[in-house]
Design an enzyme around this catalytic site. Structure first.
Site, PDB file in Angstrom:
ATOM      1  CB  CYS A 113      45.709 -24.694 -39.286  1.00  0.00           C
ATOM      2  SG  CYS A 113      46.883 -23.398 -39.718  1.00  0.00           S
TER       3      CYS A 113
ATOM      4  CB  CYS B 233      52.253 -23.911 -34.569  1.00  0.00           C
ATOM      5  SG  CYS B 233      52.552 -24.596 -36.223  1.00  0.00           S
TER       6      CYS B 233
HETATM    7  N1  DGL Z   1      49.987 -25.660 -38.707  1.00  0.00           N
HETATM    8  C1  DGL Z   1      49.754 -24.282 -38.726  1.00  0.00           C
HETATM    9  C2  DGL Z   1      49.340 -23.698 -37.388  1.00  0.00           C
HETATM   10  O1  DGL Z   1      48.857 -24.407 -36.538  1.00  0.00           O
HETATM   11  C3  DGL Z   1      50.538 -23.339 -39.593  1.00  0.00           C
HETATM   12  C4  DGL Z   1      51.869 -23.679 -40.158  1.00  0.00           C
HETATM   13  C5  DGL Z   1      52.203 -22.736 -41.313  1.00  0.00           C
HETATM   14  O2  DGL Z   1      51.615 -22.962 -42.379  1.00  0.00           O
HETATM   15  O3  DGL Z   1      52.995 -21.795 -41.129  1.00  0.00           O
HETATM   16  O4  DGL Z   1      49.423 -22.525 -37.145  1.00  0.00           O
END
Ligand code: DGL
Length: 270
Positions: free
Chosen positions: A74, A187
């Site tokens: 993430c 993301c």
């Molecule tokens: N998947 C996450 C990232 O790579 C965050 C998504 C979220 O929870 O807003 O930043």
């Protein structure tokens, strides 16, 4: 030690394509996936709040699952909490997810790249540093696309083709208009719609992500510690959530990625 799992962590389903990349490279590793559904989304929270939550949730997961390595799949969590996690667990290798600014800047022909991230990550100073370090002489445009995060997490299986096209087109439009020929998927959720984003962006525009680099880093760190799982039966991974129960969408994601689903991990308080 070699039989201990690798923990792959995200706020939701975004880390699953990373888990897949790790499994392709290291098929004998036991993979535990944790989606912090109880605190999703991270992208609308402050850096301090994300750091606090990630330390809490990963701390509980480490105590319960005793992983030999943690992957923070993430970007938002990595940017906010990687340093704190490493300080919390000095004995444990922690691999973060870094936006692939460097490969995008190295390969762009238009000398313009676009970065798609969460609302929080797009304005994080960490991204400024990466751009300053790796994208000299390249124009970098950013777009926070929190609605695309929600789409992937909640609507990916049920949305119509038109809806999918519309949400992808909206996300890439300003970056393509600015002349970008590389879209950095900063993301992890966006990897689920990489093909849709590339299609919406049109010919000549490529998406760039950090999946392979993360998988290779995991391999390197496990090898260095002589902690790689030996050949044997292919271990089936497991997807867990921090909400009381995985919902039907989560169960479908688990199935799509060949994972068992549940049980819930960690207490429910925030
Ligand atoms: N998947 C996450 C990232 O790579 C965050 C998504 C979220 O929870 O807003 O930043």
């Amino acid at each position: 030690m070699n039989g201990a799992p690798v923990l792959v962590f995200d706020s939701g389903v975004g880390g699953l394509p990373y888990l897949e990349a790790i499994r392709t490279l290291l098929p004998f590793e036991r993979l535990e996936y944790l989606a912090d559904s109880g605190h999703f989304p991270y992208g609308l929270k402050s850096r301090e709040e994300v750091e606090r939550i990630v330390r809490l949730v990963v701390g509980r997961a480490v105590a319960e699952l005793r992983p030999k390595l943690v992957v923070v799949a993430c970007n938002t969590a990595s940017q906010a909490a990687l340093a704190a996690l490493r300080a919390d667990h000095p004995e444990l290798p922690v691999v973060g997810t870094v936006p692939a600014i460097k490969p995008a800047a190295e390969s762009t022909k238009t000398r313009v790249i676009g970065v798609l991230a969460t609302a929080a990550a797009v304005k994080d100073p960490y991204l400024d540093e990466l751009v300053a370090r790796h994208a000299r002489g390249v124009k970098v445009f950013r777009k926070g696309a929190q609605e695309l995060v929600a789409f992937v997490e909640k609507r990916l299986f049920d949305a119509t083709e038109d809806e999918r096209r519309a949400v992808c087109a909206e996300a890439v439009a300003p970056l393509v208009e600015a002349g970008a020929d590389r879209l950095v998927l900063a993301c992890t959720h966006f990897l689920h719609v990489a093909a849709g984003l590339a299609e919406a962006a049109g010919p000549g525009v490529e998406t760039v992500d950090s999946r392979e680099g993360v998988a290779r880093r995991v391999e390197f760190l496990l090898r260095e510690r002589e902690a790689l799982a030996g050949p044997g039966e292919l271990a089936r991974g497991r997807l867990r959530v921090t909400r009381p129960e995985p919902d039907a969408t989560m169960a479908r994601f688990a199935e799509r990625f060949g994972l068992d689903c549940g049980p819930t991990l960690g207490a429910q308080d925030s």
